[in-house]
Enzyme design. Structure first.
Site, PDB file in Angstrom:
ATOM      1  N   GLU A 296       0.926  -1.294  -0.058  1.00  0.00           N
ATOM      2  CA  GLU A 296       0.149   0.012  -0.126  1.00  0.00           C
ATOM      3  C   GLU A 296       0.861   1.234   0.119  1.00  0.00           C
ATOM      4  O   GLU A 296       0.561   2.250   0.700  1.00  0.00           O
ATOM      5  CB  GLU A 296      -0.964   0.094   1.182  1.00  0.00           C
ATOM      6  CG  GLU A 296      -1.916  -1.211   1.166  1.00  0.00           C
ATOM      7  CD  GLU A 296      -3.176  -1.098   2.347  1.00  0.00           C
ATOM      8  OE1 GLU A 296      -2.532  -0.497   3.430  1.00  0.00           O
ATOM      9  OE2 GLU A 296      -4.102  -1.751   1.986  1.00  0.00           O
ATOM     10  N   ASP A 370      -8.533  -8.735   4.130  1.00  0.00           N
ATOM     11  CA  ASP A 370      -8.168  -7.972   5.020  1.00  0.00           C
ATOM     12  C   ASP A 370      -9.150  -7.568   6.129  1.00  0.00           C
ATOM     13  O   ASP A 370     -10.062  -6.910   6.084  1.00  0.00           O
ATOM     14  CB  ASP A 370      -8.143  -6.504   4.361  1.00  0.00           C
ATOM     15  CG  ASP A 370      -7.574  -5.336   5.126  1.00  0.00           C
ATOM     16  OD1 ASP A 370      -6.868  -5.673   6.116  1.00  0.00           O
ATOM     17  OD2 ASP A 370      -7.949  -4.208   4.623  1.00  0.00           O
ATOM     18  N   GLU A 398     -12.559  -2.422  11.969  1.00  0.00           N
ATOM     19  CA  GLU A 398     -12.704  -1.472  10.871  1.00  0.00           C
ATOM     20  C   GLU A 398     -13.664  -1.855   9.973  1.00  0.00           C
ATOM     21  O   GLU A 398     -14.439  -1.258   9.182  1.00  0.00           O
ATOM     22  CB  GLU A 398     -11.266  -1.521  10.164  1.00  0.00           C
ATOM     23  CG  GLU A 398     -11.088  -0.945   8.809  1.00  0.00           C
ATOM     24  CD  GLU A 398      -9.886  -1.374   7.970  1.00  0.00           C
ATOM     25  OE1 GLU A 398      -8.748  -1.701   8.648  1.00  0.00           O
ATOM     26  OE2 GLU A 398      -9.699  -0.748   6.988  1.00  0.00           O
TER      27      GLU A 398
HETATM   28  O1  GCW Z   1      -6.850  -2.952   6.887  1.00  0.00           O
HETATM   29  C1  GCW Z   1      -5.969  -2.131   5.867  1.00  0.00           C
HETATM   30  C2  GCW Z   1      -6.404  -0.794   6.386  1.00  0.00           C
HETATM   31  C3  GCW Z   1      -5.137  -0.031   6.381  1.00  0.00           C
HETATM   32  C4  GCW Z   1      -3.870  -0.588   7.089  1.00  0.00           C
HETATM   33  C5  GCW Z   1      -3.611  -1.678   6.173  1.00  0.00           C
HETATM   34  C6  GCW Z   1      -2.719  -2.621   6.687  1.00  0.00           C
HETATM   35  C7  GCW Z   1      -2.264   0.536   8.277  1.00  0.00           C
HETATM   36  O2  GCW Z   1      -7.373  -0.206   5.757  1.00  0.00           O
HETATM   37  O3  GCW Z   1      -5.445   1.273   7.209  1.00  0.00           O
HETATM   38  O4  GCW Z   1      -3.003   0.421   7.060  1.00  0.00           O
HETATM   39  O5  GCW Z   1      -4.765  -2.691   6.162  1.00  0.00           O
HETATM   40  O6  GCW Z   1      -2.634  -3.541   7.413  1.00  0.00           O
HETATM   41  O7  GCW Z   1      -1.333  -2.365   6.680  1.00  0.00           O
END
Ligand code: GCW
Length: 707
Positions: A296, A370, A398
């Site tokens: 990311e 995720d 989240e």
């Molecule tokens: O879950 C996703 C999130 C990001 C997060 C990323 C990760 C810290 O949307 O906000 O960043 O994963 O785990 O690195």
């Protein structure tokens, strides 16, 4: 008469009615009803010559707990409790306790044959503190402490929180106020709350905390911030909690004056060695680095044509001489890579099995996408027997309704941990990978992305405290039962009255399945609003990358819905052991809970219930909403057993959840119905508003998004 009854009633329930805001967590130590009180006990003092900071806090905690739970004075002949190590206590040294078997952090609690003395004993001071918390838990949960003989030791070595906290006190995916760490005032002022933070964590066996976001700033590694981290480390040390830092891979360029962060460049390795030396000078028991690399947009070794192994091992060599570890995350996926995102972590890491240093652990999210409401276990578990593989759960919700939805995550954690990877045949559970027993790994890790913030109740909601609690208990014992943990938590947090405990535990145990039902039933995933992940957004499409959209995951069309990950699709099922992947790929074998995770199916596909897929989906959404309805009603009926303030807060949140569950249901039915073009099953109401309405909603200020 009515008046008298009312007054009497108020007096009787007075202790519960006292205002509470949740600050005390599961360590409330409110006095127990007479029927549950055990005889008051005397705690043997610890001679000054053998006192240590940890033994002192253990003693203080024990006294605090005992006097809180039972304020009666001990009698002259009262039984005693002796706590300590063979070094600190001659009684313990002489008691022939099975201390050999409990290791560095475990403990023995035993009532000696005189029936008057109970020892809380361990090989190390921290083991004693853990034993004290266990002993208090027995009392808090109404169990007898008259005659005890128990041992316990953690199955996982590093039981950690990962804070995604930024230096300006915003928290990525945080829904509980600001960061609990007051970076600006540190190190000059350490908030007293830091002690309670450490107590709470120690009470559930957490022994490490990563202080800053994995989307890290190099500033955390500058002298000023090292001093701040050191002040926290000093505060946490008596509670057995080590601090760790997320390291930004490009720090050598940002704060080291170098032109590169290439891990094979000697100047880069020298930067990290010097940085490690500097940190260990300030924090002699510093835990190590957590790294999010090449994920990311974060920098990493691949920026220089190097590998995860090059990056992780270089850092491992910097902290290794000090006994530190590197925790390297496997949450990687790249938008240049057209392959199914669910496959990318495995594809990148599996080939490196056996190449990482012994002091490197690869931290793998529970599922391959995720932190969704439901994901099958990550295929890397069981696939890297020659590496240390750690678990990363997300405690902060989240994708599960933030802090206003009551979703107990114990069943989610348990479901993953109990999944069978079949790596070495039946019984090769994820828990056995994580605790190292499957492949005899020594460096074991379980991490939870923290849900702690500056809110008085710590976690944003009363019930989210249970997720922090359950995480800690499962990190101690990945085979523990989510239900038993929920029962302990409920008793410690709200009280022992069975009229309260049973309905609350029942409510909690079904709450995660309900969220799955009203958000993403039958294996659907990643259908949340764009970027903040608040509320439904199954229509999310376009933007910078396909794998950040909902349509990429649901693939809804006139022909059906679901992501084909079988050999006829992305073939992600091939990343699992054949027996597991084969089952996922087979419609006759796959659990319907995971159906649309692995299969793209027509709307009139027949589910086991006999319903068509479309009807089954609609009913699932509705079932989720009804469950929340039920929780609202149950909770309303529990008002007599819960103090007013906490009761009202939970009731408010359940109402929010009820409305949002309905919104999820309506928006999803409207969206998927636009493809299925099928009528709703009998008795199901049409969505309240048009699809356009749901699509038009925007939430620019949803929490947890900030940097
Ligand atoms: O879950 C996703 C999130 C990001 C997060 C990323 C990760 C810290 O949307 O906000 O960043 O994963 O785990 O690195």
């Amino acid at each position: 008469m009515r008046f008298l009854a009312l007054i009497l009633g108020l007096v009787l329930i007075a202790p519960a009615a006292r205002a509470e805001d949740g600050y005390d967590l599961w360590l409330r130590y409110r006095s127990l009803p007479a029927t549950l009180r055990s005889e008051p006990r005397v705690v043997e003092p610890i001679p000054p010559s053998v006192q240590t900071p940890t033994l002192t806090v253990a003693l203080v905690e024990l006294k605090r707990g005992l006097t809180g739970l039972n304020p009666d004075e001990p009698g002259l002949d009262a039984p005693t409790i002796v706590l300590g190590t063979p070094k600190s206590s001659s009684i313990i040294a002489a008691s022939n306790l099975p201390l050999k078997g409990v290791g560095e952090e475990g403990y023995v609690i035993r009532t000696l044959t005189d029936n008057k003395t109970t020892v809380i004993a361990a090989n190390s001071d921290i083991g004693v503190l853990y034993g004290v918390f266990h002993y208090l838990r027995l009392i808090q949960t109404g169990q007898s402490v008259e005659s005890l003989d128990l041992t316990s030791s953690p199955k996982v070595k590093l039981r950690m929180l990962n804070h995604w906290d930024n230096l300006n006190r915003t928290v990525e995916r945080g829904y509980s106020g600001q960061s609990i760490f007051d970076w600006w005032r540190l190190p000059g002022h350490v908030d007293a709350r830091m002690v309670d933070y450490a107590r709470a964590n120690a009470s559930i066996g957490i022994n490490g905390t990563v202080l800053n976001n994995v989307n890290a700033k190099a500033d955390s590694l500058t002298p000023a911030y090292i001093a701040k981290a050191a002040a926290l480390a000093d505060t946490f040390r008596p509670y057995g909690i080590k601090v760790y830092l997320s390291a930004r891979f490009s720090a050598p360029m940002e704060i080291g004056g170098l032109k590169t962060a290439d891990p094979t460049d000697p100047a880069v390795a020298a930067f990290w060695k010097a940085k490690a030396n500097e940190i260990y000078k300030a924090i002699p028991d510093f835990g190590g680095f957590l790294v999010k690399a090449n994920s990311e947009g974060q920098p990493g070794p691949q920026d220089y044509g190097r590998t995860h192994v090059d990056g992780a091992n270089m850092l491992a060599d910097a902290v290794g001489p000090h006994g530190g570890v590197v925790i390297w995350r496997a949450f990687v996926y790249s938008h240049e890579q057209p392959d199914d995102r669910a496959k990318q972590g495995y594809s990148e890491f599996k080939p490196f099995d056996g190449q990482f240093r012994d002091n490197v652990a690869i931290q793998v999210k529970n599922g391959a996408i995720d932190f969704q409401p439901r994901e099958p276990f990550h295929p890397l578990f069981g696939a890297m027997p020659k590496s240390n593989l750690g678990m990363e759960f997300q405690i902060t919700k989240e994708y599960l309704g933030f802090s206003t939805h009551l979703v107990y995550l114990g069943p989610l954690f348990e479901e993953t941990l109990r999944s069978d990877t079949m790596a070495h045949g039946k019984g090769s559970t994820v828990a056995k990978v994580v605790d190292g027993s499957l492949d005899n790994r020594k460096l074991t890790v379980m991490a939870g992305v923290a849900n702690i913030g500056s809110d008085r109740n710590w976690s944003g909601s009363q019930f989210d405290q249970a997720n922090w609690y359950a995480f800690g208990r499962l990190a101690w014992d990945p085979e523990a039962s989510a239900k038993a943990i929920a029962a302990d938590w409920t008793k410690m947090t709200f009280g022992n009255d069975p009229r309260l405990v049973k309905p609350v535990v029942d409510m909690m145990m079904g709450s995660r399945e309900a969220a799955v039902d009203y958000m993403t039933p039958l294996g659907l995933h990643h259908q949340m609003g764009r970027s903040h992940h608040y509320g439904p957004g199954p229509w999310v499409a376009g933007g910078p990358r396909a794998d950040w959209t909902s349509v990429y995951y649901a693939k809804a069309g006139p022909d059906g819905v679901g992501f084909d990950r079988t050999p006829s699709g992305s073939n992600a099922t091939a990343q699992y052991a054949p027996a597991v992947g084969g089952c996922f790929a087979d419609l006759k074998c796959v659990d319907e809970k995971d159906l649309l995770w692995f299969h793209h199916l027509p709307w009139d596909y027949r589910l086991k219930s006999g319903d068509t897929l479309w009807d089954g989906m609609v009913k699932s959404y509705g079932r989720g909403v009804s469950y929340v309805d039920g929780m609202e009603k149950t909770w309303a009926g529990l008002a007599p057993y819960v103090d007013a303030q906490r009761h009202a807060e939970v009731a408010d949140y359940l109402k929010i959840q009820r409305n949002e569950a309905q919104w999820w249901r309506d928006a999803s039915v409207a969206w998927f119905g636009s493809f299925s073009k099928k009528p709703l099953p009998a008795g199901e109401k049409a969505p309240a508003k048009s699809l356009e309405y749901y699509e038009s909603l925007e939430f620019p200020w949803a929490p947890g998004n900030g940097q």
